[in-house]
Design an enzyme around this catalytic site. Structure first.
Site, mmCIF file in Angstrom:
data_model
loop_
_atom_site.group_PDB
_atom_site.id
_atom_site.type_symbol
_atom_site.label_atom_id
_atom_site.label_comp_id
_atom_site.label_asym_id
_atom_site.label_seq_id
_atom_site.Cartn_x
_atom_site.Cartn_y
_atom_site.Cartn_z
ATOM 1 C CG HIS A 54 -5.486 3.755 0.742
ATOM 2 N ND1 HIS A 54 -4.899 2.531 0.584
ATOM 3 C CD2 HIS A 54 -6.404 4.118 0.423
ATOM 4 C CE1 HIS A 54 -5.913 1.823 -0.193
ATOM 5 N NE2 HIS A 54 -7.152 2.995 -0.233
ATOM 6 C CB SER A 95 -9.006 0.147 -0.649
ATOM 7 O OG SER A 95 -8.839 1.051 -2.025
ATOM 8 C CG ASP A 106 -2.393 0.177 0.770
ATOM 9 O OD1 ASP A 106 -2.504 1.855 0.918
ATOM 10 O OD2 ASP A 106 -3.154 -0.284 1.145
#
Length: 763
Positions: free
Chosen positions: A215, A545, A142
């Site tokens: 994220h 996600s 990520d």
């Protein structure tokens, strides 16, 4: 025209032609990154792999250099080449395929309680785990990690697993001490990105494993973050935030940068993660669809699967349209998104006393007056797309001190609020369009704002246009739980059918992916906007996600409970125990349509961890089964070698290969070219006690064009590990009025329910 003028004209034409040909030649010579797949079995004995790769590269280019050498999830290297050099390289001895690099994008509390994990990980209902449970490592590919976050507290964890080979890479803002017994590895992969985009601007992002986006911290803490008491986002969703597998370890692999995530870096990270000793790989990213031998994630995931590593990927955020999935290889667990029973209501009341429900995570100063004038952005703009509240499109004199109604779409939702704020607006109502329907996603706006569905939005617009002095107010009601119906399928969640192999039903299942609270980076505010100076420990965001790491963490729990299970067995347990109906018996709803969701929306259904730990039976698969699957697709020797690293593997011309024979936990039945009968074979493995299972087939009510026969209709297992096979025959004499039908095949011994979704299509 005189001779002198004619000569000058000809010279000008020749000059233009020369420049054109020069530009075309330069364009043809522009370099881009390619992934080169090598047949290791053909490597001369006097070479080491990297030396051999270098010689092969030098045979077509004296200036090109190897970016990465891959040795685990594939054999080969990446390099910057011209198209001509790539074509020549593909003809060289030992070279199987030369694939162009692909750019991937990110698919961007209450969840454990909603999934039943609060009761299932403590006390008498705890997951059965042996001493190796905490040795399961979840590798997250990520944007990196914010290691100082409380979600990475290692209190109570034992020593790092002895077979762990990973490391904690350093950078100007990332020391080895950032890792501990929870976050046991952190790496970054930027060579491919920098070869393509140029050096990383370290004033904007860290050239280290540090997460400047948020994220990666969110996904990793969702998968296996430690329990944090009193977590919230600005007072919303207050409670204990914890990952799905609190006892598992984490390793962060930073592969995504401001300009995206490039396949050369992703493959290098997968190569490292598998070698390091990760048991689960969580990848909340996607790059569209491609044949498996051209799909870098699929290629890397195949080798990971062979080594016992489950790869969980997000399905994508391109819903609700059909056939919008990413990551569809059958050896990948593909995860869609649904809601949980928590919401953040914020209502709009109009001057005519009409009230509409919305959602918001705004926590700042409330509106100064009880009611304010409300205007529609499309009428107070200097642009034809003013309704979208794009930067610079609102006229300040027309919005000053007013609530502005903006339409959703094109630019980020939170940016629309900033545009209204910067133009002097006092608040915002964000209205869905037909593309999003009634799906509501909450945001931590920078000004008082709420989001409403399409129906409410249309009514509010009608009021604004018909009332000479329209007014409104926005009220914020905090956090509410127990919202019904829950779950529902998120409109953004990508849908099937599978465009690469229609006979494989995808997504596999759905999991929590809407308004999820998890850890966040202190480099950026909760909106991600540069103008947002707020810094938070946790954030609430939505996307597949978010659903992907839920399944990654649950897979880690199952791997800890059943160390001998293969990746296919773990996925099967999660799929066959998922639910597709509410307690009332009604099917899970799709928020995009308001109708019952289909297997192309939810796969097997919504994940149910307490049942997954004891599924009774599983559909297991070996690497050889997947090789048979590739043969059924008529893959050539080179194609198979690219996916599976078997340079000399050939399909048996005497063996009747069939995609429908792949032992998958779901059924996708395709009638083509006048076919009237399709057969699927499956084998079930008993992972519980002895028992007799009987089968039932439940249709969706509309199904009538297909007859389903299961033979045998009863399976008896005398011991754990025993296998029994069955055949399902689907018969259709005529094409029904609908081109799709759905059903569900269920085996049960009275205690266990082993369910498989069925999707039927005609083409």
């Amino acid at each position: 025209m005189g001779s002198e003028s004619l000569l000058q004209g000809m010279a000008l034409v020749l000059s233009v032609l020369f420049l054109s040909f020069t530009c075309l030649a330069r364009a043809a010579e522009q370099r881009s990154t390619y992934i080169v797949h090598m047949a290791k079995s053909e490597m001369p004995s006097e070479f080491y792999p990297r030396d051999w790769y270098g010689v092969s590269l030098q045979s077509v280019s004296e200036s090109a250099e190897i970016i990465y050498s891959y040795d685990t999830v594939l054999h080969g290297f990446s390099a910057r080449l011209t198209p001509a050099e790539a074509r020549v390289l593909e003809t060289q001895p030992g070279v199987m395929f030369v694939n162009p690099e692909i750019r991937y994008e990110l698919h961007t509390t209450r969840t454990p309680e909603f999934l039943g994990l609060d009761q299932w990980t403590t006390g008498i209902n705890a997951f059965p785990q042996d001493n190796s449970a905490s040795d399961v490592v979840v590798g997250v590919l990520d944007t990196g990690v914010w290691p100082e976050g409380k979600s990475y507290d290692d209190t109570g964890l034992g020593p790092v697993p002895p077979d762990w080979k990973g490391t904690c890479e350093t950078g100007p803002d990332f020391n080895k001490s950032a890792c501990n017994r929870k976050l046991i590895g952190a790496r970054f992969f930027s060579k491919g990105y920098e070869a393509s985009k140029g050096p990383i601007d370290e004033t904007k992002e860290s050239r280290s494993p540090r997460d400047n986006d948020g994220h990666g911290t969110h996904t990793s803490s969702t998968a296996a973050g430690s329990a944090v008491v009193g977590a919230s986002l600005l007072g919303f969703a207050t409670g204990t935030a914890r990952g799905m597998a609190v006892g598992s370890r984490l390793a962060a692999y930073k592969v995504c940068w401001l300009g995206g995530c490039l396949s050369s870096d992703i493959l290098a990270a997968m190569d490292a993660a598998v070698s390091d000793g990760c048991g689960i790989l969580s990848m909340s990213l996607g790059g569209g669809t491609a044949d498996y031998f051209r799909d870098s994630v699929a290629i890397g995931a195949f080798s990971a699967m062979e080594r016992g590593v489950l790869v969980s990927c997000s399905a994508g955020n391109s819903g609700p349209g059909a056939s919008t999935l990413s990551n569809v290889a059958p050896w990948i667990t593909t995860v869609g998104a649904g809601t949980i029973d928590r919401d953040f209501p914020a209502s709009v009341t109009l001057g005519n006393n009409q009230k509409f429900s919305g959602v918001s995570l705004y926590s700042g100063k409330l509106l100064a007056n009880s009611t304010l004038p409300i205007v529609y952005a499309g009428k107070v703009s200097n642009a034809t797309i003013g309704n979208l509240c794009m930067p610079g499109t609102l006229v300040p004199e027309k919005v000053q001190g007013k609530i502005v109604m903006c339409d959703r779409g094109t630019n980020p939702r939170v940016q629309k609020g900033l545009v209204v704020h910067d133009a002097g607006g006092a608040g915002m109502v964000l209205a869905n369009t037909a593309a999003n329907g009634e799906e509501l996603v909450a945001d931590a706006h920078l000004l008082p704002a709420t989001a409403v569905g399409q129906k409410a939005g249309d009514l509010i617009k009608s009021y604004i246009s018909s009332d000479p002095n329209p007014t409104a107010t926005i009220a914020f009601d905090g956090t509410k739980v127990g919202i019904m119906p829950s779950p529902v399928v998120a409109a953004f969640s990508s849908r099937g059918p599978n465009t690469i192999t229609p006979q494989i039903l995808k997504p596999d299942l759905i999991a929590p992916g809407v308004n999820i609270l998890a850890g966040w980076s202190k480099s950026v505010g909760p909106t991600g906007l540069a103008a947002d100076s707020r810094r938070v420990e946790f954030n609430i965001i939505s996307g597949t996600s978010m659903s992907c790491p839920h399944v990654s963490g649950l897979a880690a729990l199952l791997k800890g409970a059943h160390p001998g299970w293969s990746p296919a067995a773990i996925r099967s347990a999660l799929m066959t125990t998922a639910y597709s109906t509410y307690p009332s018996g009604d099917g899970i709803l799709d928020v995009a349509t308001g109708k019952t969701a289909t297997p192309f929306d939810i796969g097997a259904g919504y994940v149910d961890p307490p049942r997954a730990v004891d599924p009774g039976l599983v559909y297991d698969l070996t690497p050889d089964d997947y090789l048979d699957f590739l043969c059924a697709l008529n893959y050539t020797q080179f194609m198979i070698a690219t996916v599976a690293k078997r340079a000399n593997y050939t399909c048996d011309s005497k063996k009747p290969y069939a995609v429908s024979s792949l032992n998958y936990p779901s059924f996708s039945v395709v009638f083509t070219n006048g076919t009237t009968m399709v057969k699927h074979t499956r084998t079930l493995t008993n992972v519980g006690e002895k028992g007799t299972y009987k089968v039932t087939v439940v249709t969706n009510g509309a199904a009538g064009g297909v007859k389903v026969a299961v033979d045998p209709s009863e399976l008896s297992f005398k011991k754990s590990g025993e296998q029994q096979s069955y055949t399902v025959t689907f018969s259709s004499s005529t094409m029904p009025s609908s081109s799709t039908e759905f059903a569900r095949l269920v085996w049960s011994d009275g205690k266990h329910v082993v369910a498989s979704p069925i999707g039927i299509t005609w083409s």
